[in-house]
Design a protein around this motif. Structure first.
Motif, mmCIF file in Angstrom:
data_model
loop_
_atom_site.group_PDB
_atom_site.id
_atom_site.type_symbol
_atom_site.label_atom_id
_atom_site.label_comp_id
_atom_site.label_asym_id
_atom_site.label_seq_id
_atom_site.Cartn_x
_atom_site.Cartn_y
_atom_site.Cartn_z
ATOM 1 N N GLN A 39 75.899 63.627 -19.529
ATOM 2 C CA GLN A 39 75.198 64.726 -19.149
ATOM 3 C C GLN A 39 76.360 66.238 -18.600
ATOM 4 N N THR A 47 76.626 59.466 -17.537
ATOM 5 C CA THR A 47 77.122 60.646 -16.781
ATOM 6 C C THR A 47 77.590 61.230 -17.530
ATOM 7 N N ASP A 50 76.721 68.093 -21.578
ATOM 8 C CA ASP A 50 75.744 68.858 -22.173
ATOM 9 C C ASP A 50 75.599 69.991 -21.161
ATOM 10 N N LYS A 51 75.902 69.845 -20.130
ATOM 11 C CA LYS A 51 76.943 71.269 -19.435
ATOM 12 C C LYS A 51 77.815 71.708 -19.580
#
Length: 206
Positions: free
Chosen positions: A121, A118, A124-125
């Motif tokens: 992710q 998580t 990455d955002k």
């Protein structure tokens, strides 16, 4: 030449020292540079909240709550991606926070594999946000190269107005001068037509 990516900051904000230590060690073991804070107040005072990154916030903190910290970040226009850690009873609050723009939430205790996935992710955002921020800064630097008169002409060109109309709107301004300004605008901004110019201004908040 592509711009150098902005470095991403990673923060852990939890008033439980054991949680801060375990999370910090886990993230460090995976190659992440991380800063830990024991309170929301210390985090807001000591973190660079105007630089992209990820903040892992405990919902229940002593002093300011995680939600209050999140609202403070939103109020400052921070590009930080926020991931909440919550106890079972805090799930409704966590869901509400996500509805208001938080990246997500994880229930304590959390499996390391899921936690790391998580966070990856979320980073990455954050990298995507950083790239957008960098592109906007570059665009605004190009815009700053225009003279005040060129900026006036550029806005009218972006509205689709022809050169004759622009000359009248900015009178006294000769048609040939408008044509010259228009050419300079496209050259300095590396654009080809009024449609690209309109999109450039709109997408970069100019």
């Amino acid at each position: 030449m592509k711009p150098t990516p902005l470095p991403l900051n990673l923060y852990v904000v939890d008033d439980d020292e054991a949680v801060r230590r375990s999370l910090g060690l886990l993230l460090l073991s995976r190659g992440h540079a991380v800063q830990a804070f024991a309170s929301g107040e210390a985090f807001l005072a000591g973190a660079d909240v105007q630089r992209p990154g990820c903040a892992i916030l405990d919902l229940r903190l002593g002093g300011m709550s995680g939600l209050q910290v999140f609202e403070a970040l939103r109020g400052q226009g921070s590009p930080l991606v926020v991931l909440f850690l919550s106890g079972h009873g805090d799930i409704p609050m966590a869901v509400e926070a996500v509805q208001h723009g938080a990246f997500g939430w994880l229930e304590k205790p959390c499996n390391d594999v899921r936690l790391l996935a998580t966070i990856a992710q979320a980073l990455d955002k954050s990298a995507s946000i950083a790239a957008q921020l960098q592109a906007r800064q570059a665009a605004q630097a190009l815009w700053a190269r225009l003279t005040p008169r060129e900026m006036q002409v550029a806005r009218l060109v972006a509205e689709g107005k022809p050169n004759k109309r622009i000359a009248l709107d900015l009178a006294p301004l000769e048609l040939r001068t408008v044509e010259t300004h228009r050419a300079h605008v496209f050259a300095k901004l590396d654009l080809s037509n009024s449609h690209e110019l309109e999109r450039f201004l709109r997408e970069n908040g100019i």
